[in-house]
Design a protein around this motif. Structure first.
Motif, PDB file in Angstrom:
ATOM      1  N   GLN A 124      -5.397  -4.687  20.107  1.00 19.83           N
ATOM      2  CA  GLN A 124      -5.588  -3.879  18.400  1.00 19.83           C
ATOM      3  C   GLN A 124      -5.502  -2.607  18.554  1.00 19.83           C
ATOM      4  O   GLN A 124      -5.450  -1.690  17.550  1.00 19.83           O
ATOM      5  N   LEU A 125      -6.081  -2.030  19.664  1.00 16.73           N
ATOM      6  CA  LEU A 125      -5.981  -0.441  19.827  1.00 16.73           C
ATOM      7  C   LEU A 125      -4.873   0.292  19.855  1.00 16.73           C
ATOM      8  O   LEU A 125      -4.827   1.583  19.333  1.00 16.73           O
ATOM      9  N   SER A 151      -3.044  -3.587  -4.632  1.00 18.37           N
ATOM     10  CA  SER A 151      -4.500  -3.364  -4.698  1.00 18.37           C
ATOM     11  C   SER A 151      -4.935  -1.434  -4.580  1.00 18.37           C
ATOM     12  O   SER A 151      -6.022  -1.208  -4.623  1.00 18.37           O
ATOM     13  N   GLY A 152      -3.656  -0.995  -5.019  1.00 18.36           N
ATOM     14  CA  GLY A 152      -3.664   0.442  -5.509  1.00 18.36           C
ATOM     15  C   GLY A 152      -2.517   1.294  -5.991  1.00 18.36           C
ATOM     16  O   GLY A 152      -1.778   0.634  -6.285  1.00 18.36           O
ATOM     17  N   LYS A 211      -3.342   1.051  12.346  1.00 14.99           N
ATOM     18  CA  LYS A 211      -4.947   1.110  11.858  1.00 14.99           C
ATOM     19  C   LYS A 211      -3.714   1.239  10.561  1.00 14.99           C
ATOM     20  O   LYS A 211      -3.775   2.231   9.827  1.00 14.99           O
ATOM     21  N   ASP A 212      -4.008  -0.144   9.584  1.00 15.11           N
ATOM     22  CA  ASP A 212      -3.276  -0.162   8.578  1.00 15.11           C
ATOM     23  C   ASP A 212      -4.664  -1.003   7.333  1.00 15.11           C
ATOM     24  O   ASP A 212      -5.125  -1.845   7.754  1.00 15.11           O
ATOM     25  N   GLU A 213      -5.088  -0.261   6.534  1.00 16.38           N
ATOM     26  CA  GLU A 213      -5.879  -0.239   5.095  1.00 16.38           C
ATOM     27  C   GLU A 213      -5.158  -1.120   3.961  1.00 16.38           C
ATOM     28  O   GLU A 213      -6.355  -1.154   3.366  1.00 16.38           O
ATOM     29  N   PHE A 214      -3.803  -1.550   4.642  1.00 27.17           N
ATOM     30  CA  PHE A 214      -3.623  -2.163   2.685  1.00 27.17           C
ATOM     31  C   PHE A 214      -3.617  -3.416   3.073  1.00 27.17           C
ATOM     32  O   PHE A 214      -3.484  -4.460   4.269  1.00 27.17           O
ATOM     33  N   VAL A 215      -3.735  -3.822   1.847  1.00 22.80           N
ATOM     34  CA  VAL A 215      -4.138  -5.603   1.250  1.00 22.80           C
ATOM     35  C   VAL A 215      -2.704  -6.013   0.479  1.00 22.80           C
ATOM     36  O   VAL A 215      -2.342  -5.334  -0.188  1.00 22.80           O
ATOM     37  N   VAL A 216      -1.996  -6.500   1.400  1.00 18.90           N
ATOM     38  CA  VAL A 216      -0.520  -6.947   1.059  1.00 18.90           C
ATOM     39  C   VAL A 216      -0.819  -8.166   0.548  1.00 18.90           C
ATOM     40  O   VAL A 216      -1.930  -8.742   0.452  1.00 18.90           O
TER      41      VAL A 216
END
Lengths: 136, 649, 176
Positions: free
Chosen positions: C23-24, C137-138, C28-33
């Motif tokens: 995972q590292l 979501s944005g 890093k994606d903060e998106f909610v698909v």
């Protein structure tokens, strides 16, 4: 509130999105309880288990983000119209996936969350049985 | 100059850590070698040097030395001194230095005062402590240097974020760090014992005060953090099962289990392997927590400035230390011989049950916290929160608390249920009575109802070990146990009461209007603009009257900061003996009415008073044990002296 | 404790290490698909948000021609950055309809006057209802809707130069 704003800042910073202040007021039912206390209780219980999509880790019941307010408006107006809480949750999950709901549902992606506690229960029982029987 | 002194001190300290490691390891092979004599002084000096380095950092922040990068990015000349100082640890590098300092000082303290361990085990313990320290020194010095200089001193610091200038937020980290890093001592003890295979009551008695000390700090840190979140977040919640909150709870759960396990080992020489395992797990949870918070791998409101590169370094350290310790455990624990026997109905039996339950709860919290991480690896995003943790955790918590009511009354080694059936019956009937009462009074969730019944039962049961004893003769450590268990009952009652009986009112009121929540009537007297050093606000002047009595004045604010622009709400609380009124003022609607958010939370303050009681119980236990230990040492020394005198005659 | 059981903690830890290490390495994606991709857009009707453009209803998206649906707002700073790229898309033949989230008409007008107006229609979504109903979501987000009103593709974040050909391709595929 401080943490939320701080968190929003971090969220904004990390996705490269930033916001000027929004000008429209919050949705009508974002900060207004339903007339019927039983309905409001049901709405509140549901809102505490729905995730705010623009916050780092909060339910829509605990967030001042405008989108969370709009989601609360949806929940309250639908409950007032007679919809079942679980139907509203299903409606949101249909749009955002399991991420939007904190309520644990058993599915092909979440079954370990339930299998493991069961396993722990069995293992705990086993350890206790063996250790305490053997030592009598 | 000061920064360089601090940095130099750190380098020397890390060199001493290497010396400590080498010496400790060599002492295992040759026994009583020259190197062994250096280990204790090395540990003590290392502690002093690390403390010195930290003091230098504090000094730099106090004088706002803007040529140091850390000060320039995290401080500001206009900050009040207290926040300048707390800014030293309110960032990644400074808090890592704090971590190292506490670790080094703990190692030094062990070297200074610990006399009960056999010499080889002591050397192994100090070597383990040094081994863990070296990794963190490397991390600090090679990738997170707090004393780094800027090529040009900055004109002004960047750290005037008002959100971080809060007393609670300032002192919450050090308390937790003393707890987290204090558990490293237990870890080193466990590793030392695995190396030398010497696990027994002496080992347990040596380890116990260290575990208690770290555990007390963790309890206070978690309690303070919960109260701060409750006060600041504006929605009246006090626990969210947020990943970083869980990162502080998991070491606490492990430490609580360890605490009880160590008592069994000390009193009855049983549960050897389990105690060792818990010693390793507790600090592993601390390190895991540090990793989760600093790597950015989990979504959380607490996320510090995250950096995947740093995350990788810490992950490597985790692999080295936790992996190493678990490997050692797998190889050696089988040869740690079994201890004494005991029957089901005995204090050991109850404590085994307690341990198993606590470990299961720890497992569930760990699973729930890490699960989103696991699924993200498969590109699936799930959310695990209170609706999962509360009921699933309760499966194990409820039985554990019920056994906790009668466990302390059982004798060691073997007891009969018959002997305690009268007090047990009393506790059971109290719990059933409360259960019935609450069910009759109204419909509440099953968990808060159970919580209320168990809390009251446990509250009464905590004092039952006193029955038939002369109160002045009861050992201090026993009072500690009673107080800590009672504290748990008090906190549980607060949690259950708040969950079941809270009432919320969201109202849009005009000036002069009244609204009510629970037994309170709240009138919006006026709304005034007020200003602070770097903010303006609108302040609501509320008159809140409980059941028609004298009104109290409450002034919640909605604040606007301008540099940087932010909006926050400052809630106000009115505290009574039976609960709190929580008031927040929001924005003004287009029709001129003001948004008010009001909660009446019966007995909510008991949550944190309970936490404080638990910590106090721990303090009493430390005092009791240390006193008992010193007394034993004195008696033994005296009898040795007498024997010598008799032999000389 | 039997031998193999002693190895379980180490085994579990190794599993965690593997997942964490992997995972590292992932961004890093903060998106909610949105999970509505492939599903028809739900029924809606939004009033106009700008005097020069009609409002937006479901019928505008089921008229047989694939379109780009752009979720935006005047208070959204990256929307300024993506405005020229939306113009490029419009010039290349894409029809773009806009949903303005929580925006007053005067703010919408001011934004479009300053940054250009690529939209053929703009609906005012004051309560984020349409945004919620399609799983957005944005802001900003851009969806490719085919001629039958089925959501075919979601682009999260502002449209940049490198995304223009991708969106055009998705639009073309939606036309088949």
């Amino acid at each position: 509130m401080k943490k939320l704003v701080f968190a929003l800042m971090l969220l904004c910073g990390s996705v490269g999105v930033s916001f000027a202040q929004q000008t429209l007021p919050p949705a009508p039912l974002a900060y207004q309880q339903l007339e019927d206390p039983a309905q409001e209780r049901a709405a509140q219980a549901l809102m505490e288990t729905l995730r705010c999509l623009k916050c780092q880790s909060q339910s829509i019941a605990d967030s001042d983000a405008p989108m969370a307010g709009d989601m609360r408006h949806q929940v309250r107006s639908r409950i007032a119209a007679g919809e079942e809480p679980e139907a509203i949750r299903a409606w949101l999950v249909e749009r955002y996936g399991d991420y939007v709901s904190y309520a644990p549902t058993v599915s092909e992606t979440t079954w370990p969350l339930f299998a493991v506690p069961l396993l722990l229960l069995l293992v705990a029982g086993l350890i206790l049985w063996r250790r305490l029987r053997a030592k009598s | 100059m000061i920064a360089e002194l601090g940095l130099a001190a750190l380098w020397i300290a890390s060199a001493l850590a290497v010396l400590q490691l080498v010496g400790g390891v060599l002492a295992q092979k040759q026994g009583g070698s020259e190197m062994a004599k250096l280990v204790r002084p090395a540990a003590i000096t290392q502690g002093l040097l690390a403390a010195f380095a930290f003091l230098m950092l504090l000094w730099l922040f106090a004088i706002t030395d803007l040529s140091v990068k850390l000060v320039a990015t995290n401080s500001h000349s206009a900050k009040p001194l207290i926040f300048k100082l707390s800014g030293a640890w309110g960032n990644h590098e400074g808090s890592m230095l704090l971590w190292i300092t506490v670790m080094a000082m703990a190692g030094g303290l062990i070297a200074l005062v610990e006399r009960r361990l056999p010499e080889k085990t002591m050397m192994a313990t100090l070597a383990a402590q040094a081994f863990v320290g070296i990794g963190f020194y490397a991390f600090l010095l090679l990738s997170s240097n707090p004393f780094e200089r800027l090529p040009q001193p900055a004109v002004e610091g960047m750290g005037l974020n008002p959100l971080l200038q809060d007393i609670g937020l300032a002192f919450h980290p050090p308390t937790l760090y003393f707890g987290y890093v204090g558990l490293s001592v237990a870890f080193s003890f466990a590793v030392g014992a695995l190396m030398t295979r010497k696990v027994g009551p002496d080992f347990a008695r040596a380890m116990r005060p260290w575990v208690l000390g770290a555990w007390v700090f963790l309890t206070l840190g978690i309690t303070a953090g919960s109260y701060w979140a409750y006060y600041e977040l504006g929605w009246g919640g006090w626990w969210f099962w947020d990943p970083v909150e869980n990162a502080s709870l998991m070491p606490w759960l492990a430490a609580t289990a360890l605490l009880h396990s160590v008592s069994v080992l000390a009193a009855r020489d049983a549960l050897r392997a389990w105690t060792i395992m818990l010693g390793v797990v507790a600090f592993s949870m601390s390190m895991l927590g540090t990793f989760l918070v600093r790597s950015g791998i989990l979504t959380s409101v607490h996320a510090f400035a995250v950096d995947p590169e740093r995350g990788s370094f810490i992950l490597f350290l985790l692999a080295l230390y936790i992996g190493g310790a678990l490997l050692l455990f797998a190889l050696r624990a089988g040869t740690v011989t079994e201890g004494e026997r005991f029957s089901v109905t005995s204090r050991e039996g109850a404590l085994v049950f307690n341990n198993v339950m606590l470990s299961a709860i720890l497992g569930i919290v760990l699973l729930g916290t890490l699960y989103p991480l696991l699924t993200e690896a498969f590109d699936v995003r799930v959310s695990v929160g209170p609706p999962y943790f509360n009921p699933v955790g309760a499966i194990f918590t409820v039985p554990m608390l019920i056994v906790m009511t009668i466990g302390p009354m059982l004798r060691w080694r073997g007891d009969s249920f018959d002997r305690i059936k009268f007090p047990a019956a009393i506790v059971a009937s109290i719990m059933l009575a409360v259960l019935a009462l609450v069910l009759v009074l109204g419909s509440y969730g099953i968990l808060p109802v159970l919580g209320l019944a168990i809390a009251i039962g446990l509250g009464v049961a905590s004092f039952l070990p006193l029955r038939g004893r002369k109160l002045t003769r009861v050992p201090i450590a026993t009072w500690g146990m009673i107080m800590a268990h009672f504290g748990i009952a008090v906190a549980l009652f607060g949690m259950a009461s708040e969950t079941a009986f809270s009432e919320e009112k969201l109202a849009a009121v005009s000036v002069g209007d009244a609204t009510d929540v629970g037994p309170w009537t709240v009138v919006l007297g006026s709304v005034e603009p007020v200003a602070g050093p770097n903010w303006t606000a609108i302040e609501g002047r509320l008159q809140a009257s409980y059941d028609g009595s004298e009104p109290i004045l409450l002034n919640p604010q909605s604040r606007n900061f301008w540099a940087p622009p932010q909006e926050t709400t400052e809630s106000t609380l009115a505290t009574r003996w039976n609960g709190q009124l929580y008031a927040v003022i929001g924005n003004q609607a287009s029709d001129g009415r003001w948004q008010l958010r009001l909660w009446w939370k019966p007995f909510v303050t008991l949550i944190w008073y309970g936490g404080i009681l638990v910590a106090l119980g721990g303090v009493l236990a430390i005092i009791g044990r240390v006193r008992g230990d010193l007394k034993r040492r004195y008696v033994r020394a005296r009898s040795d002296q007498r024997r010598e005198d008799a032999a000389a005659l | 404790m039997s031998n193999f059981r002693l190895w379980i903690p180490l085994g579990l830890f190794a599993l965690f290490l593997g997942v964490a290490a992997y995972q590292l390495t992932q961004p890093k994606d903060e998106f909610v698909v949105s999970t509505m991709i492939g599903k028809p857009i739900p029924d809606f009707a939004l009033r106009p948000s700008h005097p020069d453009r009609p409002g937006l209803t479901i019928n505008d998206l089921t008229d047989g021609k694939p379109k780009l649906l752009n979720i935006w707002a005047s208070w959204c700073l990256p929307c300024i950055a993506e405005a020229p790229h939306l113009e490029t898309l419009k010039r290349q033949g894409a029809e773009i309809v806009g949903v303005a989230i929580r925006d007053r008409p005067e703010d919408v007008a001011r934004f479009l006057a300053r940054h250009g107006n690529p939209y053929s229609k703009i609906g005012a979504d004051d309560l984020s209802e349409v945004q919620l109903s399609i799983g957005s979501s944005g802001v900003p987000e851009t969806f490719v809707i085919d001629g039958n009103g089925v959501i075919q593709h979601q682009h999260i974040g502002d449209v940049r130069a490198e995304h223009v050909p991708i969106l055009l391709r998705e639009l073309a595929e939606a036309g088949q």
